[in-house]
Design an enzyme around this catalytic site. Sequence first.
Site, PDB file in Angstrom:
ATOM      1  CB  CYS A 117      18.303   1.030  23.776  1.00  0.00           C
ATOM      2  SG  CYS A 117      18.105   2.720  24.415  1.00  0.00           S
ATOM      3  CB  CYS A 167      17.501   4.456  28.364  1.00  0.00           C
ATOM      4  SG  CYS A 167      16.641   4.878  26.836  1.00  0.00           S
ATOM      5  CB  SER A 168      16.435  -0.369  28.651  1.00  0.00           C
ATOM      6  OG  SER A 168      15.514   0.301  29.482  1.00  0.00           O
ATOM      7  CB  CYS A 169      14.628   2.355  23.399  1.00  0.00           C
ATOM      8  SG  CYS A 169      14.690   4.059  23.970  1.00  0.00           S
TER       9      CYS A 169
END
Lengths: 97, 208
Positions: B108, B111-113
């Site tokens: 991702c 962000c950090s999905c």
Amino acid sequence: MTARFAPGDPVRVRPGAKPGHVRTPDYLKGKAGEVERVLGAFPNPEDLAYGLSGKPERVLYKVGFSQRSLWPDYEGPAEEQLYADVFEHWLEPGGEV
Amino acid sequence: MSHDHDHETNFGSATSPLAARVRAMEALLIEKGLVTEAEIQDNVAYMDSRSPVNGARLVARAWADEGFRARLLSDGKAAAIELGIDAVASPELVVVENTPDVHNLIVCTLCSCYPRNVLGRPPDWYKSFEYRSRAVREPRAVMREFGFEPPGDTRVAVHDSTADVRYMVLPIRPPGTGGLDESELADLVTRDCLIGVDVPRAPSAAQA
């Protein structure tokens, strides 16, 4: 849900910046790709981020891009693809990919 | 206020400015009656209860049961719910299948999905700027640094989860695992295999 694009359709990610919260990464702006899959309709995150309803929902597509079209120095065969999820309002009909 | 659970993030010690800010926000939310201390602790416990064991169970079932494999690939969330994994309120889950022709890698960039219902909390490196920027433009180099290189005639497909869908990899069942039961198969599937920076390997005793 009315999807403007179907799997296999050539598309281009709209260029340009929009201030605030967007889910279309800069490295894809202006790039040509092909719709891989219609993922469904979701509340628009660009509105949700500011406490709005996100309605009407926007159609989300999984779009494939040639890695070499994104990165001129890409290590790997020409047919390798990167896929990203792009909302319909960031897409316009594309020509040849 | 006690807040001694083990944060896996590198944002600093319990005395860092960020930790102090989090404690101040917590205190304010509680003071204003929006949440209770117990609710916060319950949520932390819930987050910690989810782990890659869930994803590994999905993979092992898919390897052992062709019908489940088809359901997992067509609707990951429904398949997770079918195995009793708490995914009802989670984002859509799309499972991408490795084959001899294609190896999948998840990132991702924005962000950090991360598919937390099946993988738990993401590791620090998944959230790092370095992984997020390099996985899209030099996936092969990144995988080499994890000690894995896809075979030469296998295409690499990178999935940047930029929006409302979460992705998990269904790896290839390693050869030489015909005699293993579902729980032994699940033991072969690590978090890194489900993100795509590695692949499962047969235990040496099971290898032909």
